[in-house]
Write an enzyme that holds these catalytic residues in place. Structure first.
Site, PDB file in Angstrom:
ATOM      1  N   ARG A 162       7.058   1.755   2.029  1.00  0.00           N
ATOM      2  CA  ARG A 162       7.096   0.297   2.237  1.00  0.00           C
ATOM      3  C   ARG A 162       8.507  -0.156   2.647  1.00  0.00           C
ATOM      4  NH1 ARG A 162       2.459   1.463   1.790  1.00  0.00           N
ATOM      5  NH2 ARG A 162       0.835   0.330   0.685  1.00  0.00           N
ATOM      6  N   SER A 237      -1.279  -5.854  -2.182  1.00  0.00           N
ATOM      7  CA  SER A 237      -0.426  -5.532  -3.346  1.00  0.00           C
ATOM      8  C   SER A 237       0.764  -6.481  -3.349  1.00  0.00           C
ATOM      9  CB  SER A 237       0.119  -4.112  -3.245  1.00  0.00           C
ATOM     10  OG  SER A 237      -0.922  -3.180  -3.160  1.00  0.00           O
ATOM     11  N   GLU A 333       6.501  -6.521  -3.089  1.00  0.00           N
ATOM     12  CA  GLU A 333       6.316  -5.919  -1.774  1.00  0.00           C
ATOM     13  C   GLU A 333       6.249  -7.032  -0.730  1.00  0.00           C
ATOM     14  OE1 GLU A 333       2.784  -5.100   0.636  1.00  0.00           O
ATOM     15  OE2 GLU A 333       2.784  -3.180  -0.432  1.00  0.00           O
TER      16      GLU A 333
HETATM   17  P1  FAD Z   1       3.501 -11.067   8.421  1.00  0.00           P
HETATM   18  O1  FAD Z   1       3.010 -11.310   7.038  1.00  0.00           O
HETATM   19  O2  FAD Z   1       3.289 -12.146   9.416  1.00  0.00           O
HETATM   20  O3  FAD Z   1       5.025 -10.682   8.384  1.00  0.00           O
HETATM   21  C1  FAD Z   1       5.533  -9.747   7.473  1.00  0.00           C
HETATM   22  C2  FAD Z   1       7.057  -9.575   7.706  1.00  0.00           C
HETATM   23  O4  FAD Z   1       7.283  -8.965   8.974  1.00  0.00           O
HETATM   24  C3  FAD Z   1       7.796 -10.917   7.766  1.00  0.00           C
HETATM   25  O5  FAD Z   1       9.078 -10.722   7.220  1.00  0.00           O
HETATM   26  C4  FAD Z   1       7.891 -11.208   9.259  1.00  0.00           C
HETATM   27  O6  FAD Z   1       9.008 -12.033   9.585  1.00  0.00           O
HETATM   28  C5  FAD Z   1       8.044  -9.813   9.834  1.00  0.00           C
HETATM   29  N1  FAD Z   1       7.462  -9.671  11.164  1.00  0.00           N
HETATM   30  C6  FAD Z   1       6.176  -9.913  11.527  1.00  0.00           C
HETATM   31  N2  FAD Z   1       5.980  -9.595  12.824  1.00  0.00           N
HETATM   32  C7  FAD Z   1       7.169  -9.167  13.300  1.00  0.00           C
HETATM   33  C8  FAD Z   1       7.621  -8.713  14.570  1.00  0.00           C
HETATM   34  N3  FAD Z   1       6.793  -8.624  15.622  1.00  0.00           N
HETATM   35  N4  FAD Z   1       8.925  -8.348  14.702  1.00  0.00           N
HETATM   36  C9  FAD Z   1       9.779  -8.420  13.646  1.00  0.00           C
HETATM   37  N5  FAD Z   1       9.411  -8.862  12.423  1.00  0.00           N
HETATM   38  C10 FAD Z   1       8.123  -9.227  12.247  1.00  0.00           C
HETATM   39  N6  FAD Z   1       0.000  -3.225   3.630  1.00  0.00           N
HETATM   40  C11 FAD Z   1       0.060  -1.874   3.600  1.00  0.00           C
HETATM   41  O7  FAD Z   1       1.074  -1.289   3.963  1.00  0.00           O
HETATM   42  N7  FAD Z   1      -0.994  -1.143   3.159  1.00  0.00           N
HETATM   43  C12 FAD Z   1      -2.150  -1.702   2.748  1.00  0.00           C
HETATM   44  O8  FAD Z   1      -3.085  -1.016   2.361  1.00  0.00           O
HETATM   45  C13 FAD Z   1      -2.245  -3.122   2.771  1.00  0.00           C
HETATM   46  N8  FAD Z   1      -3.375  -3.746   2.351  1.00  0.00           N
HETATM   47  C14 FAD Z   1      -3.444  -5.094   2.374  1.00  0.00           C
HETATM   48  C15 FAD Z   1      -4.638  -5.703   1.958  1.00  0.00           C
HETATM   49  C16 FAD Z   1      -4.765  -7.085   1.991  1.00  0.00           C
HETATM   50  C17 FAD Z   1      -6.051  -7.717   1.542  1.00  0.00           C
HETATM   51  C18 FAD Z   1      -3.684  -7.878   2.467  1.00  0.00           C
HETATM   52  C19 FAD Z   1      -3.836  -9.358   2.547  1.00  0.00           C
HETATM   53  C20 FAD Z   1      -2.508  -7.278   2.865  1.00  0.00           C
HETATM   54  C21 FAD Z   1      -2.365  -5.879   2.825  1.00  0.00           C
HETATM   55  N9  FAD Z   1      -1.191  -5.222   3.220  1.00  0.00           N
HETATM   56  C22 FAD Z   1      -1.125  -3.858   3.220  1.00  0.00           C
HETATM   57  C23 FAD Z   1      -0.007  -6.002   3.638  1.00  0.00           C
HETATM   58  C24 FAD Z   1      -0.026  -6.426   5.132  1.00  0.00           C
HETATM   59  O9  FAD Z   1      -1.295  -6.302   5.658  1.00  0.00           O
HETATM   60  C25 FAD Z   1       0.938  -5.580   5.965  1.00  0.00           C
HETATM   61  O10 FAD Z   1       2.245  -5.684   5.444  1.00  0.00           O
HETATM   62  C26 FAD Z   1       0.962  -6.035   7.435  1.00  0.00           C
HETATM   63  O11 FAD Z   1       1.704  -5.124   8.211  1.00  0.00           O
HETATM   64  C27 FAD Z   1       1.552  -7.434   7.603  1.00  0.00           C
HETATM   65  O12 FAD Z   1       1.293  -7.827   8.932  1.00  0.00           O
HETATM   66  P2  FAD Z   1       1.394  -9.348   9.383  1.00  0.00           P
HETATM   67  O13 FAD Z   1       1.267  -9.366  10.866  1.00  0.00           O
HETATM   68  O14 FAD Z   1       0.438 -10.173   8.627  1.00  0.00           O
HETATM   69  O15 FAD Z   1       2.888  -9.674   8.965  1.00  0.00           O
HETATM   70  N1  EPU Z   2      -5.066   1.026 -11.257  1.00  0.00           N
HETATM   71  C1  EPU Z   2      -5.354   0.541 -12.518  1.00  0.00           C
HETATM   72  N2  EPU Z   2      -5.644  -0.781 -12.641  1.00  0.00           N
HETATM   73  C2  EPU Z   2      -5.672  -1.611 -11.566  1.00  0.00           C
HETATM   74  C3  EPU Z   2      -5.366  -1.120 -10.295  1.00  0.00           C
HETATM   75  C4  EPU Z   2      -5.065   0.231 -10.165  1.00  0.00           C
HETATM   76  O1  EPU Z   2      -5.338   1.269 -13.504  1.00  0.00           O
HETATM   77  O2  EPU Z   2      -5.975  -2.784 -11.767  1.00  0.00           O
HETATM   78  C5  EPU Z   2      -4.818   2.474 -11.101  1.00  0.00           C
HETATM   79  C6  EPU Z   2      -6.027   3.151 -10.425  1.00  0.00           C
HETATM   80  O3  EPU Z   2      -6.984   3.507 -11.365  1.00  0.00           O
HETATM   81  C7  EPU Z   2      -5.407   4.348  -9.772  1.00  0.00           C
HETATM   82  C8  EPU Z   2      -3.993   3.855  -9.420  1.00  0.00           C
HETATM   83  O4  EPU Z   2      -3.760   2.704 -10.216  1.00  0.00           O
HETATM   84  O5  EPU Z   2      -5.292   5.388 -10.698  1.00  0.00           O
HETATM   85  C9  EPU Z   2      -3.785   3.572  -7.944  1.00  0.00           C
HETATM   86  O6  EPU Z   2      -4.682   2.551  -7.515  1.00  0.00           O
HETATM   87  P1  EPU Z   2      -5.116   2.386  -5.974  1.00  0.00           P
HETATM   88  O7  EPU Z   2      -5.679   3.668  -5.471  1.00  0.00           O
HETATM   89  O8  EPU Z   2      -5.966   1.177  -5.878  1.00  0.00           O
HETATM   90  O9  EPU Z   2      -3.762   2.185  -5.203  1.00  0.00           O
HETATM   91  P2  EPU Z   2      -2.468   1.292  -5.507  1.00  0.00           P
HETATM   92  O10 EPU Z   2      -1.346   2.208  -5.849  1.00  0.00           O
HETATM   93  O11 EPU Z   2      -2.770   0.201  -6.469  1.00  0.00           O
HETATM   94  C10 EPU Z   2      -1.570   1.449  -3.075  1.00  0.00           C
HETATM   95  C11 EPU Z   2      -0.992   0.530  -2.061  1.00  0.00           C
HETATM   96  C12 EPU Z   2      -2.097  -0.203  -1.309  1.00  0.00           C
HETATM   97  C13 EPU Z   2      -2.969   0.836  -0.609  1.00  0.00           C
HETATM   98  C14 EPU Z   2      -3.539   1.781  -1.660  1.00  0.00           C
HETATM   99  C15 EPU Z   2      -4.297   2.921  -1.032  1.00  0.00           C
HETATM  100  C16 EPU Z   2       1.200  -0.119  -2.839  1.00  0.00           C
HETATM  101  C17 EPU Z   2       2.051  -1.184  -3.419  1.00  0.00           C
HETATM  102  N3  EPU Z   2      -0.092  -0.416  -2.687  1.00  0.00           N
HETATM  103  O12 EPU Z   2      -2.214   0.659  -4.064  1.00  0.00           O
HETATM  104  O13 EPU Z   2      -1.507  -1.024  -0.321  1.00  0.00           O
HETATM  105  O14 EPU Z   2      -4.005   0.229   0.109  1.00  0.00           O
HETATM  106  O15 EPU Z   2      -2.459   2.363  -2.441  1.00  0.00           O
HETATM  107  O16 EPU Z   2      -3.395   3.797  -0.440  1.00  0.00           O
HETATM  108  O17 EPU Z   2       1.702   0.957  -2.515  1.00  0.00           O
HETATM  109  C18 EPU Z   2      -0.619  -3.202   0.102  1.00  0.00           C
HETATM  110  O18 EPU Z   2       0.453  -2.635   0.363  1.00  0.00           O
HETATM  111  O19 EPU Z   2      -0.767  -4.429   0.199  1.00  0.00           O
HETATM  112  C19 EPU Z   2      -1.761  -2.391  -0.326  1.00  0.00           C
HETATM  113  C20 EPU Z   2      -2.944  -2.916  -0.634  1.00  0.00           C
END
Ligand code: FAD
Ligand code: EPU
Length: 338
Positions: A162, A237, A333
């Site tokens: 991240r 997250s 994050e």
């Molecule tokens: P924004 O929220 O619009 O911007 C994020 C940051 O990047 C800001 O600081 C912004 O200024 C900057 N930025 C945006 N675009 C640019 C650009 N073109 N050039 C320079 N800077 C820029 N993230 C994960 O890594 N893994 C996950 O599994 C994951 N799951 C998610 C699930 C949900 C339900 C949600 C809501 C979010 C999740 N995220 C996850 C977080 C998010 O989706 C990512 O961080 C994504 O890359 C953000 O994209 P955005 O376009 O919405 O960025």
């Molecule tokens: N867990 C709990 N309780 C909860 C949630 C999770 O005990 O309420 C435990 C689960 O049982 C599991 C562990 O935590 O043992 C990990 O959970 P999970 O697989 O859901 O992944 P995470 O570590 O919570 C991360 C990323 C997610 C990404 C998933 C899958 C971060 C901060 N988050 O979540 O990214 O989708 O792994 O790779 O690294 C995001 O960045 O926004 C995001 C959703």
């Protein structure tokens, strides 16, 4: 270029926070972006993608440049590999689907991550055992000071968990306009080691998965665990999983033998922050308009019309609760925008 004054950002962030910006412009090409950057009113601006990783703490004093640069194409290929180029304004999941439809492997584990392509390198998006850095070829950025363009190669980006140079040394210095990925055309390197993923593939009765099967399995897991921002405001997250010394882990394990940990190297491991938050009693608990989600305690949720400060106050409550129980400090994050 068409600018708008006093715009509500409610529809532009997945928390659904009704913060405003004094000035707003949408850019649909690098050239338009360079024009906008020459306009003194946009000298200091907030760059907005899909708004899925930001928490607006209050109304913005800065103008907003909303990235809307389209386009996906293959720019180079040989028998084994294709370099795919995508505009920063392409919806990330649309790019994943395009790659799968064209049998290009490498980003199927990153299905359904919200947001746009341009933000993907900022925090080096990752999920289910794959990170952007695994397939990153290069990215083009426009310098905010002088408007010139620069190509960033893998070794320039300092990608981590991240993390990237764009969140540190080059924070607010470049705007990403194009991302290029190196993807496989055959002999895809499938990554199905993540526990929940292999389990789901098994439940689906899939024994030799294709990239499309992996995308389907990831989509299934995500739809079960993560709240859909269109129904419940959230930014995924809210905190990072803390990286701690194995010595510290031992201390925690003495009291809590079930703590989920993921080794990084011989000395450090990641701890699941969702688990820490659940142990601290916050999972599914609602405080007014906000709370940590009932299926995934790492996800901060806006249940109604919460303001940015209400959400941040709750995040601080969670940080304090986890600190008290585990002596660990959670770090957001999500990008906090003042
Ligand atoms: P924004 O929220 O619009 O911007 C994020 C940051 O990047 C800001 O600081 C912004 O200024 C900057 N930025 C945006 N675009 C640019 C650009 N073109 N050039 C320079 N800077 C820029 N993230 C994960 O890594 N893994 C996950 O599994 C994951 N799951 C998610 C699930 C949900 C339900 C949600 C809501 C979010 C999740 N995220 C996850 C977080 C998010 O989706 C990512 O961080 C994504 O890359 C953000 O994209 P955005 O376009 O919405 O960025
Ligand atoms: N867990 C709990 N309780 C909860 C949630 C999770 O005990 O309420 C435990 C689960 O049982 C599991 C562990 O935590 O043992 C990990 O959970 P999970 O697989 O859901 O992944 P995470 O570590 O919570 C991360 C990323 C997610 C990404 C998933 C899958 C971060 C901060 N988050 O979540 O990214 O989708 O792994 O790779 O690294 C995001 O960045 O926004 C995001 C959703």
């Amino acid at each position: 270029m068409e600018t708008k004054k006093q715009v509500s950002l409610k529809q532009y962030n997945t928390f659904g926070i009704a913060a405003t910006t004094p000035l707003f412009v949408k850019v649909t090409s690098s050239l338009v972006l360079q024009e906008v950057l020459k306009d003194v009113r946009f000298k200091d601006s907030f760059i907005l993608g899909g708004g899925s990783n930001v928490l607006f703490l209050k109304d913005l004093s800065l103008p907003v440049i909303k990235i809307a640069i389209p386009g996906i194409k293959i720019i180079e290929e040989n028998e084994d590999v294709a370099i795919v180029s995508a505009g920063a304004g392409v919806v990330w999941h649309d790019l994943v689907m395009w790659c799968i439809a064209n049998n290009l492997g490498g980003i199927e584990n990153l299905s359904l991550i919200p947001g746009l392509v341009g933000a993907a390198p900022i925090q080096n998006i990752g999920a289910y055992g794959v990170e952007l850095s695994d397939v990153f070829h290069n990215a083009i950025g426009i310098g905010r000071e002088k408007g010139g363009s620069r190509i960033f190669y893998l070794e320039d980006c300092e990608f981590g968990y991240r993390d990237s140079i764009f969140k540190n040394e080059l924070k607010d210095s470049y705007i990403i306009t194009t991302l290029r990925l190196s993807l496989t055309k055959k002999n895809h390197r499938l990554n199905i080691d993540y526990g929940a993923l292999s389990q789901t593939l098994e439940e689906m009765g899939v024994h030799s998965p294709t990239i499309s099967d992996i995308a389907k399995a990831v989509t299934r897991i995500r739809s079960q665990k993560l709240p859909n921002p269109e129904l419940l405001g959230n930014a995924g997250s809210f905190f990072k999983n803390p990286i701690v010394s194995n010595q510290k882990i031992k201390t925690i394990q003495n009291k809590f033998p079930g703590v989920p940990t993921y080794p990084i190297d011989g000395n450090y491991s990641k701890i699941a922050a969702g688990w820490l938050i659940e142990q601290a009693g916050f999972k599914g608990q609602q405080h007014g308009n906000v709370g940590m989600h009932k299926e995934q305690a790492l996800v901060l949720v806006n249940y109604g019309n919460a303001s940015g400060s209400e959400l941040w106050n709750h995040a601080q409550r969670v940080i304090a609760g986890v600190k008290q129980l585990f002596d660990l400090t959670l770090e957001p994050e999500v990008n906090l925008i003042n």
